[in-house]
Design an enzyme around this catalytic site. Structure first.
Site, short mmCIF file in Angstrom:
data_model
loop_
_atom_site.label_atom_id
_atom_site.label_comp_id
_atom_site.label_asym_id
_atom_site.label_seq_id
_atom_site.Cartn_x
_atom_site.Cartn_y
_atom_site.Cartn_z
CG ASN A 75 -0.43 -0.18 2.52
OD1 ASN A 75 0.61 -0.80 2.68
ND2 ASN A 75 -1.11 0.35 3.53
CD GLU A 116 -1.53 4.70 4.51
OE1 GLU A 116 -1.04 5.55 5.29
OE2 GLU A 116 -2.23 3.73 4.90
CB CYS A 119 -5.33 -1.32 -1.59
SG CYS A 119 -6.63 -0.58 -0.61
CD GLU A 151 -5.28 -6.00 -1.20
OE1 GLU A 151 -4.81 -4.84 -1.12
OE2 GLU A 151 -5.89 -6.55 -0.28
CB CYS A 182 -10.84 -2.60 0.76
SG CYS A 182 -10.30 -1.87 -0.81
CB CYS A 194 -8.87 -4.50 -3.42
SG CYS A 194 -7.68 -3.17 -3.14
N1 THU Z 1 -5.20 -1.63 2.66
C1 THU Z 1 -4.64 -2.41 1.71
O1 THU Z 1 -3.59 -2.10 1.13
N2 THU Z 1 -5.26 -3.58 1.41
C2 THU Z 1 -6.36 -4.06 2.05
O2 THU Z 1 -6.81 -5.15 1.72
C3 THU Z 1 -6.97 -3.30 3.13
C4 THU Z 1 -6.43 -1.94 3.34
C5 THU Z 1 -4.51 -0.39 3.05
C6 THU Z 1 -5.19 0.89 2.67
C7 THU Z 1 -4.58 1.84 3.69
O3 THU Z 1 -3.32 2.27 3.20
C8 THU Z 1 -4.32 0.96 4.90
O4 THU Z 1 -4.34 -0.36 4.44
C9 THU Z 1 -5.35 1.14 6.00
O5 THU Z 1 -6.64 1.01 5.50
#
Ligand code: THU
Length: 161
Positions: free
Chosen positions: A62, A64, A73, A75, A112, A115
């Site tokens: 991920n 940000e 994310c 994925e 999520c 994704c």
């Molecule tokens: N996140 C992911 O990268 N994948 C997931 O399946 C769930 C959430 C990330 C998004 C954000 O950067 C952090 O996790 C918290 O939500």
């Protein structure tokens, strides 16, 4: 009126040690790659590693952003890389793990909603199921035979016709 039901089966393992050697390897790679996440706002580092049907390995973490919605994310970072590096190649298995710096990381998380939508489109475009291995840095492991199981009644390209 009639009622319809939806249910799906998935596998639950007590730990990585119960997995086959290739699955354990992929999950351990996903656990390791969480260190490459850029998650200074959530401190929730996610790592995904996939084995493609041509044998190649692709990872994502991920990423940000101070403008929160700009974050991506793990994925979807992985899917973008895989589609760019190896166009038209299907994904056989994707392992997803996370390291929650402020809490515990010992239960599986699943992708999520956004994704899930992206995973289903990838399955559709490559005409191939993406098998998911879900786990934290330790503890139980879930295996789901195809990402599409996580998105019943999904919206897809056929709906646009
Ligand atoms: N996140 C992911 O990268 N994948 C997931 O399946 C769930 C959430 C990330 C998004 C954000 O950067 C952090 O996790 C918290 O939500």
């Amino acid at each position: 009126m009639k009622k319809e039901a939806y249910q799906f089966n998935y596998e639950v393992y007590n730990s990585v040690e119960e997995l086959s050697a290739p699955d354990a390897w992929l999950l351990n790679e996903a656990r390791e790659v969480t260190a490459a996440a850029y998650a200074p706002y959530s401190n929730f580092n996610v790592g995904a590693v996939a084995k493609l049907s041509n044998g190649e390995i692709v990872a994502g973490t991920n990423q940000e952003n101070a403008s929160y919605p700009a974050g991506l994310c793990a994925e979807r970072v992985l899917l973008s890389s895989a589609a760019t590096l190896y166009p038209h190649v299907a994904i056989d298995t994707m392992a997803i793990s996370y390291n929650n710096i402020n809490g515990e990381s010992n239960h599986p998380i699943s992708p999520c909603g956004i994704c899930r939508q992206s995973l289903v489109e990838y399955e559709e475009r490559t005409k191939h199921p993406i098998r998911l291995i879900l786990s934290g840095m330790g503890g139980k492991v879930f295996i789901i035979q195809t990402a599409g199981l996580l998105l019943p009644l999904s919206f897809g390209s056929a709906d646009l016709k």
